[in-house]
Design a protein around this motif. Structure first.
Motif, PDB file in Angstrom:
ATOM      1  N   PRO A  97       0.061  -6.305  -9.172  1.00  0.00           N
ATOM      2  CA  PRO A  97       0.569  -5.420  -8.122  1.00  0.00           C
ATOM      3  C   PRO A  97       2.071  -5.187  -8.275  1.00  0.00           C
ATOM      4  O   PRO A  97       2.796  -6.052  -8.782  1.00  0.00           O
ATOM      5  CB  PRO A  97       0.255  -6.193  -6.828  1.00  0.00           C
ATOM      6  CG  PRO A  97      -0.906  -7.064  -7.186  1.00  0.00           C
ATOM      7  CD  PRO A  97      -0.655  -7.468  -8.620  1.00  0.00           C
ATOM      8  N   THR A  98       2.533  -4.003  -7.871  1.00  0.00           N
ATOM      9  CA  THR A  98       3.955  -3.666  -7.930  1.00  0.00           C
ATOM     10  C   THR A  98       4.443  -3.305  -6.532  1.00  0.00           C
ATOM     11  O   THR A  98       3.653  -3.211  -5.588  1.00  0.00           O
ATOM     12  CB  THR A  98       4.205  -2.478  -8.886  1.00  0.00           C
ATOM     13  OG1 THR A  98       3.418  -1.366  -8.435  1.00  0.00           O
ATOM     14  CG2 THR A  98       3.806  -2.818 -10.313  1.00  0.00           C
ATOM     15  N   SER A  99       5.739  -3.090  -6.421  1.00  0.00           N
ATOM     16  CA  SER A  99       6.330  -2.763  -5.117  1.00  0.00           C
ATOM     17  C   SER A  99       6.012  -1.332  -4.741  1.00  0.00           C
ATOM     18  O   SER A  99       6.330  -0.405  -5.482  1.00  0.00           O
ATOM     19  CB  SER A  99       7.848  -2.944  -5.164  1.00  0.00           C
ATOM     20  OG  SER A  99       8.155  -4.271  -5.463  1.00  0.00           O
ATOM     21  N   GLY A 100       5.388  -1.145  -3.570  1.00  0.00           N
ATOM     22  CA  GLY A 100       5.159   0.187  -3.026  1.00  0.00           C
ATOM     23  C   GLY A 100       6.239   0.512  -2.015  1.00  0.00           C
ATOM     24  O   GLY A 100       7.286  -0.136  -1.991  1.00  0.00           O
ATOM     25  N   SER A 101       5.993   1.503  -1.168  1.00  0.00           N
ATOM     26  CA  SER A 101       7.001   1.860  -0.172  1.00  0.00           C
ATOM     27  C   SER A 101       6.960   0.866   0.987  1.00  0.00           C
ATOM     28  O   SER A 101       5.947   0.214   1.240  1.00  0.00           O
ATOM     29  CB  SER A 101       6.754   3.286   0.328  1.00  0.00           C
ATOM     30  OG  SER A 101       5.501   3.350   0.965  1.00  0.00           O
ATOM     31  N   HIS A 102       8.071   0.751   1.667  1.00  0.00           N
ATOM     32  CA  HIS A 102       8.183  -0.061   2.889  1.00  0.00           C
ATOM     33  C   HIS A 102       7.709  -1.499   2.700  1.00  0.00           C
ATOM     34  O   HIS A 102       6.993  -2.051   3.540  1.00  0.00           O
ATOM     35  CB  HIS A 102       7.445   0.612   4.052  1.00  0.00           C
ATOM     36  CG  HIS A 102       7.973   1.989   4.354  1.00  0.00           C
ATOM     37  ND1 HIS A 102       9.192   2.201   4.971  1.00  0.00           N
ATOM     38  CD2 HIS A 102       7.494   3.214   4.063  1.00  0.00           C
ATOM     39  CE1 HIS A 102       9.416   3.495   5.077  1.00  0.00           C
ATOM     40  NE2 HIS A 102       8.415   4.141   4.519  1.00  0.00           N
ATOM     41  N   THR A 155       5.573  -2.897   0.753  1.00  0.00           N
ATOM     42  CA  THR A 155       4.174  -3.207   0.457  1.00  0.00           C
ATOM     43  C   THR A 155       4.017  -3.619  -1.011  1.00  0.00           C
ATOM     44  O   THR A 155       4.894  -3.365  -1.842  1.00  0.00           O
ATOM     45  CB  THR A 155       3.269  -1.982   0.710  1.00  0.00           C
ATOM     46  OG1 THR A 155       3.761  -0.886  -0.070  1.00  0.00           O
ATOM     47  CG2 THR A 155       3.253  -1.609   2.183  1.00  0.00           C
ATOM     48  N   GLN A 156       2.904  -4.247  -1.295  1.00  0.00           N
ATOM     49  CA  GLN A 156       2.487  -4.497  -2.675  1.00  0.00           C
ATOM     50  C   GLN A 156       1.285  -3.612  -2.934  1.00  0.00           C
ATOM     51  O   GLN A 156       0.370  -3.550  -2.102  1.00  0.00           O
ATOM     52  CB  GLN A 156       2.075  -5.952  -2.850  1.00  0.00           C
ATOM     53  CG  GLN A 156       3.204  -6.921  -2.740  1.00  0.00           C
ATOM     54  CD  GLN A 156       2.863  -8.154  -3.575  1.00  0.00           C
ATOM     55  OE1 GLN A 156       3.054  -8.162  -4.783  1.00  0.00           O
ATOM     56  NE2 GLN A 156       2.319  -9.159  -2.920  1.00  0.00           N
ATOM     57  N   VAL A 157       1.283  -2.954  -4.101  1.00  0.00           N
ATOM     58  CA  VAL A 157       0.221  -1.989  -4.375  1.00  0.00           C
ATOM     59  C   VAL A 157      -0.286  -2.139  -5.806  1.00  0.00           C
ATOM     60  O   VAL A 157       0.431  -2.594  -6.693  1.00  0.00           O
ATOM     61  CB  VAL A 157       0.714  -0.533  -4.155  1.00  0.00           C
ATOM     62  CG1 VAL A 157       1.288  -0.353  -2.761  1.00  0.00           C
ATOM     63  CG2 VAL A 157       1.731  -0.111  -5.198  1.00  0.00           C
ATOM     64  N   ILE A 158      -1.539  -1.715  -6.002  1.00  0.00           N
ATOM     65  CA  ILE A 158      -2.095  -1.612  -7.350  1.00  0.00           C
ATOM     66  C   ILE A 158      -3.158  -0.516  -7.321  1.00  0.00           C
ATOM     67  O   ILE A 158      -3.818  -0.314  -6.300  1.00  0.00           O
ATOM     68  CB  ILE A 158      -2.658  -2.960  -7.851  1.00  0.00           C
ATOM     69  CG1 ILE A 158      -2.916  -2.906  -9.370  1.00  0.00           C
ATOM     70  CG2 ILE A 158      -3.929  -3.343  -7.073  1.00  0.00           C
ATOM     71  CD1 ILE A 158      -3.127  -4.281  -9.996  1.00  0.00           C
TER      72      ILE A 158
END
Ligand code: CO
Length: 143
Positions: A115-120, A122-125
């Motif tokens: 997972p990488t850094s999303g907006s605000h 968050t962690q996203v993948i």
């Protein structure tokens, strides 16, 4: 089913409009409020998240308008292939690492290792579209 994670709902819908300012104007006409636009370096986009409700009283989904910040952004590629549209669906999970490990065990591929850094915060993948019927599905965990 007893899974090592839970899906908490639709976190946001990622939109890649041909004319982002027109979409933003339309959402504003509906009385929807926007968060401050934020650059997401890992995705080479600026994203502006509108709350998909005018009441802000309960948990709700977001409408995320994506604008590419460079020619090699995934959104640039998306827009060069079509007239704009819905880009991805983001599902909120309570434990993104558990979800990724579980799905990898079921032969589901992802577009990044971790997972990488999303907006605000968050962690996203992103799930590989090949393993979701051609749809782009994002998993999100709140920070
Ligand atoms: Co997204």
């Amino acid at each position: 089913m007893n899974l090592p994670f839970r899906i908490l709902g639709v976190h946001h819908i990622g939109l890649a409009p041909k004319t982002p300012t027109a979409t933003q104007r339309f959402f504003s006409l509906l009385g929807l409020s926007a968060e401050v636009p934020e650059a997401v370096v890992s995705q080479k986009v600026v994203c502006t998240q509108f709350h998909a409700t005018s009441t802000l009283t309960s948990s709700h989904s977001l409408l995320e308008i994506l604008e590419p910040t460079s020619e090699d952004s995934p959104i640039s590629k998306f827009l060069s292939e079509r007239k704009g549209g819905i880009h991805h669906l983001a599902l909120e999970v309570d434990d993104i690492h558990a979800a990724v490990a579980y799905l990898r065990g079921k032969q589901v591929a992802f577009l990044s290792e971790t997972p990488t850094s999303g907006s605000h915060g968050t962690q996203v993948i992103f799930v590989h579209p090949r393993d979701a019927g051609g749809l782009l599905i994002e998993l999100v965990q709140q920070g």
